[in-house]
Design a protein around this motif. Structure first.
Motif: not given
Length: 258
Positions: A6-16
């Protein structure tokens, strides 16, 4: 054993999404792996970034989550040898509401994947920018999480919350879940801020930060609009080279576990 990441980070715009597309296509096309990429974001950017016309799709991952059709009826072969796509459309936006009263709602994706695991070496899941039910489904189904972290001032603010969610999922739903690592993205080596962020992340998470760092690159930003991954759009660009190096590093790291 299939690696589900899972490529995950709740912040948007981080490059997921860029990371999901670049890694999945590189693993398949350059490292000869059998790969499935799952677009679990209702925006469907992974799907369009790989040339899928979402308006043409009768079914998407949503239809599998609600038990309407099997994954084999939805998976699409991409133009890249060895890479299949499980697309998303705007239908997925209603999934969290529709699933909230379902029994065992956190494991819908995991159950859907059981019949296709033997077909792939890697399954890459592009998660939405939230820690809601879709992301929880992804983490419950995964063997590893990959955290893209941009080299910017507020980068570390949401990381603690994400790691707390990881701990809860590991404790309650998926005891085998591991952290593959943190991938530093959007680095600008001309600034002191990037240097400070890199040092701080390595200080706080010395065993979880990948050596490869993804720098800001115009060609990386351009490639999704053409519906092709960076290593095909511009193989000589710094972004293509960096993601190829990272894909090798990730593959070697996970193979060592076996």
């Amino acid at each position: 054993m299939t690696k589900i990441i899972s490529v995950v980070n709740q912040k948007g715009g981080v490059g997921k999404t860029t990371t999901s597309i670049s890694v999945a296509s590189s693993l398949a096309d350059q490292l000869n792996k059998k790969v499935l990429i799952i677009d679990l974001d209702p925006q469907g950017n992974t799907s369009s970034g790989l040339g899928i016309d979402k308006s043409d799709q009768k079914f998407c991952v949503y239809n599998s989550l609600i038990g309407e059709v099997s994954l084999n009826d939805i998976i699409i072969k991409s133009s890249i040898q060895g890479l299949d796509i499980l697309p998303a459309t705007i239908q997925l936006a209603g999934a969290e509401i529709e699933l909230v009263n379902e029994i065992n709602r956190e494991n819908k994706l995991k159950r859907s994947l059981q019949n296709i695991l033997d077909n792939y070496d890697y399954i890459i899941i592009d998660c939405p920018p939230s820690l809601g039910l879709l992301t929880i489904n992804a983490l419950s189904a995964s063997t590893h999480i990959l955290i893209p972290l941009q080299c910017e001032y507020f980068a570390l603010e949401g990381l603690t919350q994400l790691l707390n969610t990881f701990t809860l999922i590991k404790g309650d739903l998926n005891p085998d879940l591991k952290i593959a690592g943190i991938l530093l993205t959007m680095a600008d080596n001309r600034t002191n801020l990037t240097t400070q962020i890199i040092e701080e992340v390595n200080e706080h998470f010395p065993y979880h930060v990948f050596e490869t760092i993804i720098s800001r690159n115009v060609r990386l930003s351009e490639s999704p609009s053409h519906g092709i991954p960076i290593h095909i759009y511009d193989a000589k660009s710094s972004g293509a080279k960096a993601y190829f190096e990272f894909s090798k590093e990730l593959d070697q790291c996970l193979q060592k576990e076996d």
